[in-house]
Design an enzyme around this catalytic site. Structure first.
Site, PDB file in Angstrom:
ATOM      1  N   ASN A  10      52.447 -20.081   8.199  1.00 13.99           N
ATOM      2  CA  ASN A  10      51.334 -20.048   9.160  1.00 13.99           C
ATOM      3  C   ASN A  10      51.527 -19.039  10.291  1.00 13.99           C
ATOM      4  O   ASN A  10      50.595 -18.765  11.043  1.00 13.99           O
ATOM      5  CB  ASN A  10      51.106 -21.447   9.762  1.00 13.99           C
ATOM      6  N   GLY A  14      56.597 -15.352   7.790  1.00 14.90           N
ATOM      7  CA  GLY A  14      55.989 -16.083   6.668  1.00 14.90           C
ATOM      8  C   GLY A  14      54.530 -15.713   6.481  1.00 14.90           C
ATOM      9  O   GLY A  14      54.070 -15.497   5.345  1.00 14.90           O
ATOM     10  N   TYR A 165      72.809 -22.482  14.246  1.00 14.83           N
ATOM     11  CA  TYR A 165      71.860 -21.592  13.551  1.00 14.83           C
ATOM     12  C   TYR A 165      72.609 -20.762  12.501  1.00 14.83           C
ATOM     13  O   TYR A 165      72.188 -20.675  11.345  1.00 14.83           O
ATOM     14  CB  TYR A 165      71.153 -20.674  14.560  1.00 14.83           C
TER      15      TYR A 165
HETATM   16  N1  LIG Z   1      62.562 -13.264  13.801  1.00 12.89           N
HETATM   17  C1  LIG Z   1      63.748 -12.772  13.494  1.00 12.89           C
HETATM   18  O1  LIG Z   1      64.209 -11.791  14.126  1.00 12.89           O
HETATM   19  C2  LIG Z   1      64.554 -13.355  12.374  1.00 12.89           C
HETATM   20  C3  LIG Z   1      65.811 -12.773  12.093  1.00 12.89           C
HETATM   21  C4  LIG Z   1      66.551 -13.279  11.044  1.00 12.89           C
HETATM   22  C5  LIG Z   1      66.070 -14.331  10.289  1.00 12.89           C
HETATM   23  N2  LIG Z   1      64.858 -14.903  10.575  1.00 12.89           N
HETATM   24  C6  LIG Z   1      64.391 -16.013   9.740  1.00 12.89           C
HETATM   25  O2  LIG Z   1      63.055 -15.767   9.352  1.00 12.89           O
HETATM   26  C7  LIG Z   1      62.391 -17.001   9.067  1.00 12.89           C
HETATM   27  C8  LIG Z   1      61.026 -16.997   9.724  1.00 12.89           C
HETATM   28  O3  LIG Z   1      61.198 -16.957  11.129  1.00 12.89           O
HETATM   29  P1  LIG Z   1      60.183 -16.239  12.135  1.00 12.89           P
HETATM   30  O4  LIG Z   1      60.969 -15.280  12.943  1.00 12.89           O
HETATM   31  O5  LIG Z   1      58.984 -15.800  11.413  1.00 12.89           O
HETATM   32  O6  LIG Z   1      59.854 -17.454  13.124  1.00 12.89           O
HETATM   33  P2  LIG Z   1      58.485 -18.183  13.520  1.00 12.89           P
HETATM   34  O7  LIG Z   1      57.437 -17.188  13.817  1.00 12.89           O
HETATM   35  O8  LIG Z   1      58.852 -19.194  14.549  1.00 12.89           O
HETATM   36  O9  LIG Z   1      58.095 -18.916  12.151  1.00 12.89           O
HETATM   37  C9  LIG Z   1      58.887 -19.982  11.674  1.00 12.89           C
HETATM   38  C10 LIG Z   1      58.057 -20.831  10.749  1.00 12.89           C
HETATM   39  O10 LIG Z   1      58.844 -21.982  10.379  1.00 12.89           O
HETATM   40  C11 LIG Z   1      58.057 -23.131  10.618  1.00 12.89           C
HETATM   41  N3  LIG Z   1      58.849 -24.336  10.879  1.00 12.89           N
HETATM   42  C12 LIG Z   1      59.749 -24.568  11.854  1.00 12.89           C
HETATM   43  N4  LIG Z   1      60.167 -25.842  11.794  1.00 12.89           N
HETATM   44  C13 LIG Z   1      59.517 -26.425  10.746  1.00 12.89           C
HETATM   45  C14 LIG Z   1      59.496 -27.717  10.183  1.00 12.89           C
HETATM   46  N5  LIG Z   1      60.200 -28.732  10.693  1.00 12.89           N
HETATM   47  N6  LIG Z   1      58.711 -27.953   9.112  1.00 12.89           N
HETATM   48  C15 LIG Z   1      57.946 -26.964   8.584  1.00 12.89           C
HETATM   49  N7  LIG Z   1      57.906 -25.720   9.089  1.00 12.89           N
HETATM   50  C16 LIG Z   1      58.666 -25.467  10.154  1.00 12.89           C
HETATM   51  C17 LIG Z   1      57.203 -22.779  11.821  1.00 12.89           C
HETATM   52  O11 LIG Z   1      56.127 -23.690  11.972  1.00 12.89           O
HETATM   53  P3  LIG Z   1      55.342 -23.825  13.391  1.00 12.89           P
HETATM   54  O12 LIG Z   1      54.460 -22.615  13.503  1.00 12.89           O
HETATM   55  O13 LIG Z   1      54.589 -25.104  13.229  1.00 12.89           O
HETATM   56  O14 LIG Z   1      56.396 -23.855  14.460  1.00 12.89           O
HETATM   57  C18 LIG Z   1      56.793 -21.374  11.418  1.00 12.89           C
HETATM   58  O15 LIG Z   1      55.741 -21.430  10.476  1.00 12.89           O
HETATM   59  C19 LIG Z   1      63.326 -18.091   9.583  1.00 12.89           C
HETATM   60  O16 LIG Z   1      64.008 -18.673   8.496  1.00 12.89           O
HETATM   61  C20 LIG Z   1      64.325 -17.349  10.470  1.00 12.89           C
HETATM   62  O17 LIG Z   1      65.579 -17.986  10.514  1.00 12.89           O
HETATM   63  C21 LIG Z   1      64.091 -14.427  11.620  1.00 12.89           C
END
Ligand SMILES: NC(=O)c1ccc[n+]([C@@H]2O[C@H](COP(=O)([O-])OP(=O)(O)OC[C@H]3O[C@@H](n4cnc5c(N)ncnc54)[C@H](OP(=O)(O)O)[C@@H]3O)[C@@H](O)[C@H]2O)c1
Length: 285
Positions: A10, A14, A165
């Site tokens: 959402n 993702g 983490y």
């Molecule tokens: N951003 C970075 O720089 C970065 C770097 C390395 C790895 N990652 C990885 O990339 C992936 C996506 O992260 P992002 O940066 O796109 O963060 P984000 O924008 O916060 O998106 C995270 C997603 O995970 C969902 N989520 C969190 N807790 C959940 C739960 N209990 N049940 C179902 N869904 C849940 C969130 O839902 P809500 O919208 O409802 O909160 C959101 O849809 C993660 O695995 C993260 O560890 C990110």
């Protein structure tokens, strides 16, 4: 065309991944915890991709019951699955717990996805070219697995959010390695998406300092479309079907940490995870 289930589709990486794959004409199912956010994302993805086959299933990865319901609904509504993208994740700097009593980061980032994958593995095994894409992080290089923290045993005073983490992101790679051993016909890979401009650090009650630091580095981050590239690549490229269980960054294979390559640790993590989940499965049987 393929059926693709993506967790946390959402927002952030993702949503960008789901949009890119929707543009290729696939059927996309967003597994999210918040219905109104998911519906907004679906509207956006449909507009951008001109693809109407975008769906939502409720899935709170911090609740085994919700994961089981989501898997059940998935079987009922779709009955086939080609690609599972375990993308959802969180960072938290304070000790919090899942509904089943696990430390939130290992609980959501690893155990929740472990259960979801296990519940859907039968469908993946039936697919001709099944894939599992696990979104890990560079943070795994600092990660160690300490099984005595999975239930927050150290307490809130000694809780180190970054260590938790990193542990959960190391678990994503170890999980991928063991998946390949147990389900060699499924093509499973893990990845680091880059440092991506999302809201990940400003959620979950993270302290001001953390949020401030994240804001400071925001101008140097890549946007979500770029951040989704490796997930999209692993979900669609034919090249990656010829190899299995690898870790990627910038669409290239990369060597993960020594611990991430430890087969004994991968096996142990699988067995412990299976046991932790089986404790709870009975409750909803
Ligand atoms: N951003 C970075 O720089 C970065 C770097 C390395 C790895 N990652 C990885 O990339 C992936 C996506 O992260 P992002 O940066 O796109 O963060 P984000 O924008 O916060 O998106 C995270 C997603 O995970 C969902 N989520 C969190 N807790 C959940 C739960 N209990 N049940 C179902 N869904 C849940 C969130 O839902 P809500 O919208 O409802 O909160 C959101 O849809 C993660 O695995 C993260 O560890 C990110």
């Amino acid at each position: 065309m393929q059926h693709i289930l993506i967790t946390g589709g959402n927002t952030g990486i993702g949503k960008a991944t789901a949009t890119a794959l929707a543009k290729k004409g696939h059927t996309i199912i967003l597994a999210c915890r918040n219905e109104s956010k998911a519906k907004e994302a679906i509207k956006h993805i449909k507009e951008k991709s001109k693809n109407e086959a975008i769906h939502y299933l409720e899935c709170d990865l911090a609740s085994f019951e919700s994961i089981k319901n989501c898997s059940y609904e998935y079987h009922q509504q779709f009955g086939k699955l080609d690609i599972l993208i375990n993308n959802a994740g969180l960072i938290s700097d304070k000790l919090q717990f899942t509904k089943d009593g696990f430390e939130l980061q290992i609980g959501v980032n690893h155990l929740g996805h472990f259960l979801l994958t296990k519940q859907l593995i039968g469908l993946l095994e039936e697919a001709t070219e099944a894939r599992i894409v696990n979104v890990s992080s560079k943070a795994h290089y600092r990660g160690k697995i300490n099984f005595n923290t999975f239930k927050g045993e150290l307490g809130s005073d000694k809780y180190n959010g970054m260590a938790a983490y990193s542990q959960s992101k190391l678990a994503n790679i170890l999980f991928t390695k063991e998946l390949v051993k147990r389900y060699p016909k499924i093509c499973s890979h893990s990845l680091h998406p880059g440092v991506v401009k999302t809201e990940i650090a400003s959620k979950n009650g993270n302290k001001r300092l953390w949020r401030y630091l994240w804001k400071m580095i925001t101008p140097f981050m890549i946007d979500t479309t770029k951040g989704a590239k490796t997930s999209v690549y692993l979900s669609s490229s034919d090249e990656v079907l010829r190899i299995n269980g690898k870790y990627f960054e910038k669409q290239k294979e990369k060597e993960p940490s020594i611990l991430a390559n430890d087969p004994v640790l991968a096996k142990k993590l699988w067995e412990v995870s299976e046991e932790l989940i089986s404790d709870y499965i009975g409750r909803y049987a």
